[in-house]
Design a protein around this motif. Sequence first.
Motif, PDB file in Angstrom:
ATOM      1  N   LEU A  92       0.823  -1.213   0.000  1.00 60.13           N
ATOM      2  CA  LEU A  92       0.000   0.000   0.000  1.00 60.13           C
ATOM      3  C   LEU A  92       0.857   1.264   0.000  1.00 60.13           C
ATOM      4  O   LEU A  92       0.581   2.213  -0.748  1.00 60.13           O
ATOM      5  CB  LEU A  92      -0.936   0.009   1.211  1.00 60.13           C
ATOM      6  N   ALA A  93       1.900   1.285   0.820  1.00 58.23           N
ATOM      7  CA  ALA A  93       2.780   2.454   0.888  1.00 58.23           C
ATOM      8  C   ALA A  93       3.532   2.648  -0.420  1.00 58.23           C
ATOM      9  O   ALA A  93       3.676   3.782  -0.899  1.00 58.23           O
ATOM     10  CB  ALA A  93       3.758   2.300   2.051  1.00 58.23           C
ATOM     11  N   ASP A  94       3.999   1.553  -1.000  1.00 55.44           N
ATOM     12  CA  ASP A  94       4.721   1.635  -2.269  1.00 55.44           C
ATOM     13  C   ASP A  94       3.809   2.158  -3.375  1.00 55.44           C
ATOM     14  O   ASP A  94       4.196   3.017  -4.165  1.00 55.44           O
ATOM     15  CB  ASP A  94       5.276   0.260  -2.623  1.00 55.44           C
ATOM     16  N   ALA A  95       2.575   1.667  -3.429  1.00 59.25           N
ATOM     17  CA  ALA A  95       1.617   2.125  -4.438  1.00 59.25           C
ATOM     18  C   ALA A  95       1.273   3.596  -4.242  1.00 59.25           C
ATOM     19  O   ALA A  95       1.159   4.349  -5.219  1.00 59.25           O
ATOM     20  CB  ALA A  95       0.354   1.271  -4.394  1.00 59.25           C
ATOM     21  N   ALA A  96       1.131   4.035  -3.003  1.00 65.14           N
ATOM     22  CA  ALA A  96       0.856   5.454  -2.745  1.00 65.14           C
ATOM     23  C   ALA A  96       2.014   6.321  -3.221  1.00 65.14           C
ATOM     24  O   ALA A  96       1.801   7.389  -3.810  1.00 65.14           O
ATOM     25  CB  ALA A  96       0.592   5.677  -1.260  1.00 65.14           C
ATOM     26  N   ALA A  97       3.238   5.862  -2.995  1.00 60.62           N
ATOM     27  CA  ALA A  97       4.414   6.634  -3.412  1.00 60.62           C
ATOM     28  C   ALA A  97       4.504   6.720  -4.936  1.00 60.62           C
ATOM     29  O   ALA A  97       4.791   7.794  -5.479  1.00 60.62           O
ATOM     30  CB  ALA A  97       5.681   6.004  -2.839  1.00 60.62           C
TER      31      ALA A  97
END
Length: 143
Positions: A92-97
């Motif tokens: 999720l964090a990687d996709a948000a970035a």
Amino acid sequence: MIYASLQDLVDHYGAQSVAQLADRQQPFMGQLDAAAVAVVDAALADASAEIDGYVIARYTQGFAQPPRLLSSICRSLAWLILHRDRPTEEALADAAAVRKTLRDVAQGLVMLPDAAGTPLVPPDRPAFVAPARIFTDDTMEGF
């Protein structure tokens, strides 16, 4: 255009991890068979379509070879898609970035480089021409 491949996912996340997420068969086999490869291909196509939604307005002519940045972004988005309804915090964090990076590309804050590292210039960029400045430190001296 598909910006990443199954091999990109395998190289980055490992064959076993990709197989575990892509295997939709019952009973679970955890192998990259034809059905699992089709699931990965669909995830890569969905991720590439999302990328196109951001970059198509700025880069209308497409790419002869996908910029490395877009391949990395596609890999991250496809990884999240493969997680379906149980994404990890890391995914999720990687996709948000990467979505933030895509917004920056769409706004022109980030320029996509070609294979040689030279920034690709979007076609039909407006040229800015302005007359010489009227109010400068020299012309305003004494005020």
